[in-house]
Design a protein around this motif. Structure first.
Motif, PDB file in Angstrom:
ATOM      1  N   PRO A  75       1.045  -1.628   0.083  1.00 64.19           N
ATOM      2  CA  PRO A  75       0.356   0.436  -0.141  1.00 64.19           C
ATOM      3  C   PRO A  75       0.708   1.797  -0.090  1.00 64.19           C
ATOM      4  O   PRO A  75       2.489   1.176   0.874  1.00 64.19           O
ATOM      5  CB  PRO A  75      -1.079  -0.485   0.983  1.00 64.19           C
ATOM      6  N   THR A  76       0.603   1.784  -0.654  1.00 65.91           N
ATOM      7  CA  THR A  76       0.730   4.010  -0.578  1.00 65.91           C
ATOM      8  C   THR A  76      -0.099   4.465  -0.557  1.00 65.91           C
ATOM      9  O   THR A  76      -0.938   4.481  -0.945  1.00 65.91           O
ATOM     10  CB  THR A  76       1.710   4.097  -2.462  1.00 65.91           C
ATOM     11  N   LEU A  77       0.606   6.060   0.178  1.00 63.50           N
ATOM     12  CA  LEU A  77      -0.259   6.870   0.141  1.00 63.50           C
ATOM     13  C   LEU A  77       0.033   7.831  -0.674  1.00 63.50           C
ATOM     14  O   LEU A  77       0.503   8.881  -0.760  1.00 63.50           O
ATOM     15  CB  LEU A  77      -0.581   7.461   1.471  1.00 63.50           C
ATOM     16  N   VAL A  78      -1.390   8.065  -1.714  1.00 65.05           N
ATOM     17  CA  VAL A  78      -1.303   9.233  -2.744  1.00 65.05           C
ATOM     18  C   VAL A  78      -2.840   9.992  -1.870  1.00 65.05           C
ATOM     19  O   VAL A  78      -3.952   9.612  -2.385  1.00 65.05           O
ATOM     20  CB  VAL A  78      -1.707   8.785  -4.059  1.00 65.05           C
ATOM     21  N   ASP A  79      -2.533  11.122  -2.110  1.00 63.88           N
ATOM     22  CA  ASP A  79      -3.531  12.165  -2.322  1.00 63.88           C
ATOM     23  C   ASP A  79      -4.610  11.881  -0.907  1.00 63.88           C
ATOM     24  O   ASP A  79      -5.405  12.040  -1.342  1.00 63.88           O
ATOM     25  CB  ASP A  79      -3.928  12.660  -3.468  1.00 63.88           C
ATOM     26  N   GLY A  80      -4.159  11.333   0.199  1.00 61.65           N
ATOM     27  CA  GLY A  80      -4.103  11.013   1.455  1.00 61.65           C
ATOM     28  C   GLY A  80      -5.523   9.776   1.150  1.00 61.65           C
ATOM     29  O   GLY A  80      -6.544   9.191   1.461  1.00 61.65           O
ATOM     30  N   ARG A  81      -5.563   8.999   0.398  1.00 58.97           N
ATOM     31  CA  ARG A  81      -6.345   7.781  -0.197  1.00 58.97           C
ATOM     32  C   ARG A  81      -5.155   5.824  -0.533  1.00 58.97           C
ATOM     33  O   ARG A  81      -3.961   6.782  -0.898  1.00 58.97           O
ATOM     34  CB  ARG A  81      -6.742   8.066  -1.355  1.00 58.97           C
ATOM     35  N   VAL A  82      -5.703   5.493  -0.295  1.00 61.93           N
ATOM     36  CA  VAL A  82      -4.396   4.343  -0.018  1.00 61.93           C
ATOM     37  C   VAL A  82      -4.428   3.315  -1.592  1.00 61.93           C
ATOM     38  O   VAL A  82      -5.258   3.047  -2.594  1.00 61.93           O
ATOM     39  CB  VAL A  82      -4.601   3.084   0.704  1.00 61.93           C
TER      40      VAL A  82
END
Length: 152
Positions: A75-82
């Motif tokens: 999982p990565t965090l992109v613009d506040g979403r996973v």
């Protein structure tokens, strides 16, 4: 990203990945065949299309597990979403996601049934205690076949 969105992404943007999906299709067929063997085993499918599945269950489980392991992700965090990231091609991610969904499905307690309508080779999840076929069309074909058998 769910599997359908990933497949649409793969279809829309194929730059840098396989120029021809011909090498991916056999792996999708192998996954489909493994899922059908497991569905036939789980439902004790009496139809001729499911004959001989008993001896292939172990191989089907191995195929399903190996396919699910194709695309390890994180999982990565992109613009506040996973967002799930992976170091493999989009086709492999889609295939592995589909296999992972099949693993979760076959491990669940849903009531899977074989559609016993004439000519149907599908399986369905029984959602109502009176549901006997995968679709209204299959139910209609079954009732029509019974009618014609009675009036011959």
């Amino acid at each position: 990203m769910d599997t359908v969105a990933l497949l649409n992404t793969v279809r829309a943007d194929r730059s840098g990945v396989h120029d021809d999906l011909a090498d991916v299709a056999p792996r999708w067929r192998a996954l489909r065949d493994a899922a059908r063997v497991l569905a036939a085993e789980r439902t004790d499918d009496p139809r001729p299309v499911a004959e001989g599945h008993e001896g292939r269950v172990a191989q089907a489980v191995a195929t399903l597990n190996a396919t699910a392991a194709l695309a390890p992700g994180w999982p990565t965090l992109v613009d506040g979403r996973v967002v799930w990231a992976s170091a493999v091609a989009a086709e492999d991610r889609a295939l592995a996601d589909a296999a992972a969904e099949a693993v979760r499905f076959f491990a669940s307690e849903v009531e899977l049934r074989a559609c016993l309508a004439p000519g149907c080779v599908l399986y369905f999840v029984k959602e109502h205690h009176r549901q006997a076929w995968c679709s209204v069309g299959c139910g209609n074909r079954e009732r029509a076949a019974r009618h014609y058998a009675r009036h011959r």
